[in-house]
Design a protein around this motif. Structure first.
Motif, mmCIF file in Angstrom:
data_model
loop_
_atom_site.group_PDB
_atom_site.id
_atom_site.type_symbol
_atom_site.label_atom_id
_atom_site.label_comp_id
_atom_site.label_asym_id
_atom_site.label_seq_id
_atom_site.Cartn_x
_atom_site.Cartn_y
_atom_site.Cartn_z
ATOM 1 N N ARG A 3 -1.308 -16.010 0.395
ATOM 2 C CA ARG A 3 -0.664 -14.771 -0.059
ATOM 3 C C ARG A 3 0.701 -15.090 -0.663
ATOM 4 N NH1 ARG A 3 1.724 -9.823 3.411
ATOM 5 N NH2 ARG A 3 2.689 -11.572 4.479
ATOM 6 N N ILE A 11 4.257 -13.390 -1.959
ATOM 7 C CA ILE A 11 5.088 -12.197 -1.850
ATOM 8 C C ILE A 11 6.160 -12.312 -2.928
ATOM 9 C CG2 ILE A 11 6.629 -10.837 -0.407
ATOM 10 C CD1 ILE A 11 5.157 -12.132 2.018
ATOM 11 N N GLN A 41 1.578 -9.554 -2.989
ATOM 12 C CA GLN A 41 2.265 -8.365 -2.493
ATOM 13 C C GLN A 41 3.601 -8.269 -3.213
ATOM 14 O OE1 GLN A 41 3.189 -8.493 1.678
ATOM 15 N NE2 GLN A 41 4.111 -6.473 1.679
ATOM 16 N N THR A 47 7.418 -6.493 -3.327
ATOM 17 C CA THR A 47 8.427 -5.814 -2.528
ATOM 18 C C THR A 47 9.691 -5.636 -3.355
ATOM 19 O OG1 THR A 47 9.269 -7.887 -1.604
ATOM 20 C CG2 THR A 47 7.562 -6.753 -0.338
ATOM 21 N N GLU A 62 7.901 -2.965 0.804
ATOM 22 C CA GLU A 62 6.722 -3.003 -0.059
ATOM 23 C C GLU A 62 6.790 -1.915 -1.127
ATOM 24 O OE1 GLU A 62 1.883 -3.353 0.182
ATOM 25 O OE2 GLU A 62 2.982 -2.728 1.962
#
Length: 182
Positions: A126, A128, A172, A174, A179
């Protein structure tokens, strides 16, 4: 008559401000081509800020050194604003993830919306991506049109997912650690 002159003066000043705001500094004459300014050292950790979109060209431009390079695909929105199309770019291999994001951000920078900086961290499969707006931003992520959202979020997501060397399976977004949900 006075109001007409005042309006023309305001229009002329606005035009001059817009023109000057879109100018960039000339290259340094003494520096060899491709080595016009120092390249920042972005880090993939969440503790170090990554470069702003304005340094995308410096991250990806050949520097005249023997740094290994790699070719990756970045994804840009097409002219119909319906799909993301790949574009091959050559970047420094050791900073390919950061350079890819910087390239996509450079493509989405517009006169009224830009990203001040970002951080990227990778936790397993993942990624971010923490995006930062300028302190004086007039627009937020939530004010982006669907086309602008596709270009920014879709372009980064598809770029990260479709370059297998990073082994990223999810992305993801942010803003300052919170988020972004659109």
């Amino acid at each position: 008559m006075t109001t007409t002159v005042a309006r023309l003066t305001v229009c002329l000043m606005s035009l001059v401000a817009l023109t000057l705001g879109s100018c960039s500094a000339p290259p340094v004459a003494d520096a060899p081509p491709g080595d016009r300014s120092p390249v920042p050292t972005p880090s993939p950790s969440a503790t170090q800020p990554s470069p702003s979109p304005s340094v995308a060209a410096r991250l990806t431009a050949p520097t005249g050194t023997l740094s290994p390079t790699t070719t990756i695909n970045i994804y840009k929105v097409d002219t119909q604003c319906a799909n993301l199309a790949p574009e091959k770019v050559t970047v420094t291999a050791s900073k390919s993830l950061e350079a890819a994001i910087a390239q996509v951000l450079a493509e989405t920078d517009s006169g009224d919306f830009s990203i001040a900086g970002y951080r990227v961290s990778q936790e397993g499969a993942r990624a971010i991506v923490d995006l930062r707006l300028p302190a004086n931003a007039k627009r937020s992520f939530y004010s982006l049109s669907s086309c602008e959202q596709l270009a920014l979020f879709g372009g980064i997501r598809k770029t990260l997912l479709n370059n297998s060397q990073w082994k990223i399976q999810s992305v993801q977004f942010t803003e300052k650690g919170q988020e972004i949900v659109l």
